[in-house]
Motif scaffolding. Sequence first.
Motif, PDB file in Angstrom:
ATOM      1  N   SER A 141       0.867  -1.177   0.000  1.00  0.00           N
ATOM      2  CA  SER A 141       0.000   0.000   0.000  1.00  0.00           C
ATOM      3  C   SER A 141       0.904   1.227   0.000  1.00  0.00           C
ATOM      4  O   SER A 141       1.479   1.575   1.041  1.00  0.00           O
ATOM      5  CB  SER A 141      -0.914   0.009   1.233  1.00  0.00           C
ATOM      6  N   GLY A 142       1.024   1.858  -1.169  1.00  0.00           N
ATOM      7  CA  GLY A 142       1.922   2.998  -1.270  1.00  0.00           C
ATOM      8  C   GLY A 142       3.352   2.563  -0.991  1.00  0.00           C
ATOM      9  O   GLY A 142       3.895   1.656  -1.614  1.00  0.00           O
ATOM     10  N   SER A 143       3.991   3.225  -0.034  1.00  0.00           N
ATOM     11  CA  SER A 143       5.372   2.884   0.330  1.00  0.00           C
ATOM     12  C   SER A 143       5.443   1.782   1.375  1.00  0.00           C
ATOM     13  O   SER A 143       6.541   1.338   1.736  1.00  0.00           O
ATOM     14  CB  SER A 143       6.079   4.143   0.855  1.00  0.00           C
ATOM     15  N   THR A 144       4.281   1.340   1.865  1.00  0.00           N
ATOM     16  CA  THR A 144       4.244   0.290   2.881  1.00  0.00           C
ATOM     17  C   THR A 144       4.196  -1.086   2.219  1.00  0.00           C
ATOM     18  O   THR A 144       3.357  -1.323   1.350  1.00  0.00           O
ATOM     19  CB  THR A 144       3.044   0.459   3.822  1.00  0.00           C
ATOM     20  N   GLU A 145       5.105  -1.953   2.596  1.00  0.00           N
ATOM     21  CA  GLU A 145       5.119  -3.316   2.078  1.00  0.00           C
ATOM     22  C   GLU A 145       5.297  -4.301   3.236  1.00  0.00           C
ATOM     23  O   GLU A 145       6.187  -4.124   4.082  1.00  0.00           O
ATOM     24  CB  GLU A 145       6.237  -3.512   1.056  1.00  0.00           C
ATOM     25  N   VAL A 146       4.429  -5.293   3.280  1.00  0.00           N
ATOM     26  CA  VAL A 146       4.532  -6.337   4.304  1.00  0.00           C
ATOM     27  C   VAL A 146       4.594  -7.682   3.588  1.00  0.00           C
ATOM     28  O   VAL A 146       4.064  -7.849   2.496  1.00  0.00           O
ATOM     29  CB  VAL A 146       3.336  -6.295   5.283  1.00  0.00           C
ATOM     30  N   LYS A 147       5.263  -8.630   4.250  1.00  0.00           N
ATOM     31  CA  LYS A 147       5.426  -9.943   3.631  1.00  0.00           C
ATOM     32  C   LYS A 147       5.326 -11.031   4.689  1.00  0.00           C
ATOM     33  O   LYS A 147       5.800 -10.866   5.827  1.00  0.00           O
ATOM     34  CB  LYS A 147       6.779 -10.029   2.921  1.00  0.00           C
ATOM     35  N   SER A 148       4.715 -12.140   4.309  1.00  0.00           N
ATOM     36  CA  SER A 148       4.593 -13.309   5.186  1.00  0.00           C
ATOM     37  C   SER A 148       5.030 -14.537   4.416  1.00  0.00           C
ATOM     38  O   SER A 148       4.497 -14.835   3.352  1.00  0.00           O
ATOM     39  CB  SER A 148       3.145 -13.473   5.667  1.00  0.00           C
ATOM     40  N   GLU A 149       6.040 -15.265   4.937  1.00  0.00           N
ATOM     41  CA  GLU A 149       6.537 -16.476   4.307  1.00  0.00           C
ATOM     42  C   GLU A 149       6.328 -17.651   5.249  1.00  0.00           C
ATOM     43  O   GLU A 149       6.683 -17.573   6.434  1.00  0.00           O
ATOM     44  CB  GLU A 149       8.023 -16.344   3.972  1.00  0.00           C
ATOM     45  N   THR A 150       5.735 -18.727   4.727  1.00  0.00           N
ATOM     46  CA  THR A 150       5.466 -19.906   5.540  1.00  0.00           C
ATOM     47  C   THR A 150       5.984 -21.143   4.829  1.00  0.00           C
ATOM     48  O   THR A 150       5.592 -21.426   3.697  1.00  0.00           O
ATOM     49  CB  THR A 150       3.951 -20.068   5.798  1.00  0.00           C
ATOM     50  N   ASP A 151       6.892 -21.870   5.487  1.00  0.00           N
ATOM     51  CA  ASP A 151       7.381 -23.144   4.954  1.00  0.00           C
ATOM     52  C   ASP A 151       6.435 -24.251   5.392  1.00  0.00           C
ATOM     53  O   ASP A 151       6.012 -24.310   6.555  1.00  0.00           O
ATOM     54  CB  ASP A 151       8.793 -23.433   5.477  1.00  0.00           C
ATOM     55  N   ILE A 152       6.097 -25.127   4.485  1.00  0.00           N
ATOM     56  CA  ILE A 152       5.168 -26.211   4.764  1.00  0.00           C
ATOM     57  C   ILE A 152       5.610 -27.447   3.995  1.00  0.00           C
ATOM     58  O   ILE A 152       6.139 -27.346   2.869  1.00  0.00           O
ATOM     59  CB  ILE A 152       3.722 -25.803   4.393  1.00  0.00           C
ATOM     60  N   LYS A 153       5.400 -28.609   4.565  1.00  0.00           N
ATOM     61  CA  LYS A 153       5.814 -29.848   3.927  1.00  0.00           C
ATOM     62  C   LYS A 153       4.635 -30.535   3.250  1.00  0.00           C
ATOM     63  O   LYS A 153       3.532 -30.560   3.788  1.00  0.00           O
ATOM     64  CB  LYS A 153       6.424 -30.795   4.963  1.00  0.00           C
ATOM     65  N   VAL A 154       4.905 -31.087   2.092  1.00  0.00           N
ATOM     66  CA  VAL A 154       3.948 -31.948   1.403  1.00  0.00           C
ATOM     67  C   VAL A 154       4.407 -33.380   1.656  1.00  0.00           C
ATOM     68  O   VAL A 154       5.491 -33.777   1.219  1.00  0.00           O
ATOM     69  CB  VAL A 154       3.880 -31.647  -0.097  1.00  0.00           C
ATOM     70  N   VAL A 155       3.594 -34.155   2.372  1.00  0.00           N
ATOM     71  CA  VAL A 155       3.995 -35.498   2.783  1.00  0.00           C
ATOM     72  C   VAL A 155       3.107 -36.519   2.091  1.00  0.00           C
ATOM     73  O   VAL A 155       1.978 -36.213   1.675  1.00  0.00           O
ATOM     74  CB  VAL A 155       3.899 -35.649   4.310  1.00  0.00           C
ATOM     75  N   PRO A 156       3.573 -37.756   1.938  1.00  0.00           N
ATOM     76  CA  PRO A 156       2.743 -38.792   1.311  1.00  0.00           C
ATOM     77  C   PRO A 156       1.461 -39.020   2.092  1.00  0.00           C
ATOM     78  O   PRO A 156       1.413 -38.861   3.310  1.00  0.00           O
ATOM     79  CB  PRO A 156       3.644 -40.027   1.325  1.00  0.00           C
ATOM     80  N   SER A 157       0.406 -39.410   1.391  1.00  0.00           N
ATOM     81  CA  SER A 157      -0.886 -39.639   2.040  1.00  0.00           C
ATOM     82  C   SER A 157      -0.999 -41.017   2.658  1.00  0.00           C
ATOM     83  O   SER A 157      -1.952 -41.295   3.380  1.00  0.00           O
ATOM     84  CB  SER A 157      -2.015 -39.448   1.009  1.00  0.00           C
ATOM     85  N   SER A 158      -0.046 -41.898   2.405  1.00  0.00           N
ATOM     86  CA  SER A 158      -0.066 -43.244   2.979  1.00  0.00           C
ATOM     87  C   SER A 158       1.226 -43.474   3.743  1.00  0.00           C
ATOM     88  O   SER A 158       2.193 -42.712   3.613  1.00  0.00           O
ATOM     89  CB  SER A 158      -0.234 -44.304   1.886  1.00  0.00           C
ATOM     90  N   VAL A 159       1.237 -44.528   4.534  1.00  0.00           N
ATOM     91  CA  VAL A 159       2.435 -44.852   5.293  1.00  0.00           C
ATOM     92  C   VAL A 159       3.513 -45.359   4.341  1.00  0.00           C
ATOM     93  O   VAL A 159       3.239 -45.761   3.210  1.00  0.00           O
ATOM     94  CB  VAL A 159       2.129 -45.927   6.355  1.00  0.00           C
ATOM     95  N   ARG A 160       4.726 -45.343   4.802  1.00  0.00           N
ATOM     96  CA  ARG A 160       5.838 -45.804   3.978  1.00  0.00           C
ATOM     97  C   ARG A 160       5.715 -47.307   3.730  1.00  0.00           C
ATOM     98  O   ARG A 160       5.408 -48.085   4.635  1.00  0.00           O
ATOM     99  CB  ARG A 160       7.170 -45.499   4.669  1.00  0.00           C
ATOM    100  N   VAL A 161       5.958 -47.710   2.489  1.00  0.00           N
ATOM    101  CA  VAL A 161       5.818 -49.111   2.081  1.00  0.00           C
ATOM    102  C   VAL A 161       7.207 -49.717   1.908  1.00  0.00           C
ATOM    103  O   VAL A 161       8.076 -49.119   1.262  1.00  0.00           O
ATOM    104  CB  VAL A 161       5.027 -49.228   0.760  1.00  0.00           C
ATOM    105  N   TYR A 162       7.404 -50.887   2.522  1.00  0.00           N
ATOM    106  CA  TYR A 162       8.676 -51.591   2.415  1.00  0.00           C
ATOM    107  C   TYR A 162       8.457 -52.904   1.665  1.00  0.00           C
ATOM    108  O   TYR A 162       7.411 -53.541   1.787  1.00  0.00           O
ATOM    109  CB  TYR A 162       9.252 -51.913   3.798  1.00  0.00           C
ATOM    110  N   ASP A 163       9.453 -53.306   0.914  1.00  0.00           N
ATOM    111  CA  ASP A 163       9.427 -54.609   0.272  1.00  0.00           C
ATOM    112  C   ASP A 163      10.837 -55.183   0.343  1.00  0.00           C
ATOM    113  O   ASP A 163      11.828 -54.432   0.306  1.00  0.00           O
ATOM    114  CB  ASP A 163       8.969 -54.494  -1.179  1.00  0.00           C
TER     115      ASP A 163
END
Length: 773
Positions: free
Chosen positions: A433-455
Motif C-alpha cells: 500500500s503505497g510505500s508500505t510493504e509487508v510480507k509473510s513467508e510460511t514453509d510447509i511440507k507436502v507429505v505422502p498420504s499413505s504410510v511408507r511401504v517396504y518390500d
Amino acid sequence: QWWYQYDNRRNYQLKYKEDSQTYLEASGSVSIQEGPSYIAFTPAENGHYLIEVSDGGSGHSASIFFSAYRYGGIPAGDLNEGTLALKSDKDKYKSSDRAKIMLPNPKQGNILVTVEKGREIIDWFWVDPSNSKNDELVIDVPLSKKMLPNAYVTVSVIQPHNQTQNDRPIRMFGIIPIMIEDSDTRIDFTIETAENLTPNKDFEVKISTQNQKQAHFTIAVVDEGLLSLTQFRTPNPWREFYKKVGLFIETYDVFSHIISANKGDVFQTFSIGGADDLDYRESQLDSVDGKKRFKPVCMFKGPLSTDDRGRPTVKFHMPNYNGAVRVMVVGTNKGSFGSAEKTIPVRSDIIMQPSIPRILKPGDEFTLPVAIFRINPKITNAQFTLGTEGPIEVVGDKIIKVDFGQNDEADIKFKVRVKEAVGQAKIVLTGVSGSTEVKSETDIKVVPSSVRVYDKSTEKIEKGQTRSIKVPKVGLDGTNNASLDLNIFPNMDFDHRLKWLIRYPYGCIEQSTSTLFPQLYLKKMGYFQKDEIAEIDRNLNEGINRLQTYIVSSGGFAYWPGNTTECDWGTNYATHFMIEAKKLGYSVPDYMYNGAINRLKSAARNHSGKLTTRVNRAFVLALAQQQPMAEMNLLMENELKNMNSAEKWMLAAAYHLAGAENIRDQILSNTDTVTEEYEPFSYNFGSKYRDDAIILYAAVLMNQLETAELMAKGVAANLSSREYLSTQSSGYMLLALGKYFDVSGISAAQGQIISGTVKLANGQTINFNQDGS
C-alpha cells in the motif's frame, strides 16, 4: 525446678540444663473477623514453638508447630551446650565496613576468631575477653574485597580448665555468615529504543551504563511469546557470580575429649546454610525434518564493548514478525556484572494472518483465508499477492485488491492446489500500500498420504553366478529408493543389537553377562575390525573382574553387586559365561570359577530350584565336564513330560556331552523346535527368542547341523528386525549364532570374502571388493 523433672539427677545438677519441658512464651486473645486473622509474635531464641488457638465457648482448639532459627542456622533448637549463639549488627555489609560480632562474654580464657571463605582461612586473631566487663562481648572484624560475596566468622571460646563459674564445656564454638555487597560490583544498564518496531525494518538499540564507565556486553532480541512459553528469565550474571559461597573447611580439635571440672566429653555437630537456590529452565525444542514452519525471532550479538563513556549503539534487522520482543543486555567489566531488559511491541501498518494447514498431501486442494488488519488509519487500500514455491500452485487469482473504507479489518481468500509430488513447499504472501510493504513467508511440507511401504526379497547366489533382480516402482516419484545388501549369511543386519549390548552400561548380573557373552564368538567370525579386537578383549577381562563383585558366601552370584541373596538363574548364567571364556583362553580367577562350579554341584545334589533352573544347571555343569548324572536321571525319569522344547534340548545336550548318545536320541525323538512366549517379567528373563537361541546352541553342540541351519536363519531374522529384545535374548542369540558360524566356517577373519560386480538399470557398473567389515 525439681530434680525429677529431668532425665537424670546429673542433668539437674548442671547449671546448663537440657530438658523437654514446655514453657509459656506469650498468651492473649484475638478477635476473629471475616477473613484471616494475624497473631504478632517474635521468637526470642532458636527452638520449636507451638501456637494453639482455643474457642472458649465450644472448647474447640487448633494448633500448629513451627521452628525458629537464625539465617544460616539449623531448623531446630540447638541444645548443644558447646554451641555459641553469635549475632551481627547488620544483615549486609560493604567491604570497607567492620562487622561487629556479639556473643555472651565468658570474661576469662581466650577467644580465637577466624574469617573463612570456601576452603580458605582469610584472617584469624585472638581476643582477650577479660578486657571487657560487659555481659555481652563485641568483636570487631575488619572486612575486605577478598571476602566478597560472603565470609564466615567462627569464634572458639576456650575456658580455663579449673573455672567453675559455669558448667559449659572447656571449648565452645560458634559460626555466623557475613554477607558483603559492594555497589561497584553491579553495572546498571539503560536501554533506549523506539517505542514501536516495524517488521522487515532495521532498528537501533542504544545502551548506556549509569556510572558512565566502559563495559563489555552481549545483547539479544527474542520473541516475548517464545520466552513466556519457556519461562525464560533474563540472565542475571551478578547473582550467579556473587551468590553465597558455602564453607568447606572442617574444624577439628581435642578439647571435647578433655574432662572438665563439671562434665565429660562433648561431641559437636554443626550445620552451615547452603547456597541460594539456582534458577533453572527447560527450553530445548525437538528438531524436525525439513525447514521450520515457524521461525522464532532470536537475534544475538556479542561480546561487544561500550565506548569510554559507556554508550554503544547496536543495529539489528527485524524479520517478518508481529508481536513483542524482549531486548536483554548482559555485561561485565573487571569483576562487576549487570543486566537489563526491555519489552518492545513490533507491529507494521498492515498485519496479515493467513490460516494455512499444518501439512499438505499430494492432490490436496484448499482455500487459504487471510485476515487483514489495518493498523495505520491513513491507509485506505492495499494489494495482496500470493506466491508459491515447491509442489504447490495457486488456482485462480493470485492478486486481490482490498478497499478498507471505514473498516479496519478485511478477509480475503486464495485457492491453492498441491501437485502429485512430495517435498518442501513455501507460501509467500505480500501486501503493498503505497510505500508500505509487508510480507509473510510460511514453509510447509507436502507429505505422502499413505504410510511408507517396504518390500524385501532374499536370493541365494553361488560363486560365479549372475542374478537379475527387478526393482518394482512403488510410491510417488521422489519417495522411493532401493538398497542392495550382500551377506555371507541371510539376515546379517544385526549390527544395532551388537553395538547396543557392547555399549549397554553394566548393571545387574544378567545385564553384565549378556553384554559380555556375544563378544566371545562374534570376535572369532571377523565381525569386528582389527583395531576393535583389543577393545573387545579389554571388555571381556574387565567384565570377568566385575563378576567378582556379585559373589555371595555360597559361591553363587547375587542379582546386584554387594547383595547377599543369591540369584539362582544369575548363578547359572554367569557360570556358563565363565566356562566359555575359560575354554577360549581368558583368565578366570580359580577361586571364582571353582566356587561357582561347586555351588552348582551342591544345588544339583539337593535338586533345588524350578524346573528350568535345574535343567539349565545340569546343562552348564555338563559344559564344564561335571555332569550331575543323578540330577539328570531324575529329570529324565520324572520331569521330561513337563519340559518345554528348550529344556529338552538342553537335557539332550547334557547327555550328549556325557557320552550317553542313546538317551540323547531318546529325548530328541520326543521333541521339536517350537517355542512359546513367556509371561512378562519371568524370573529367568526368558523369552521365545532366547529359547530359539538355546535350541540352536544345543543343536550345534550335538552336531545337528540341519536343525542348526534352520534355527540360525530364524535367529538371524529376528536379530535383524527392529523388534524389542531383552539383553539376555540378544546376548544368547548372538552367542548361539557365533557358535554356529564357528562350526560352519563362516568367518571373515582370513581376509576378503565377497567380491563381484553390480550393474544398475541405467547401465552403471559398480565393482565391489569387501572384507568382513
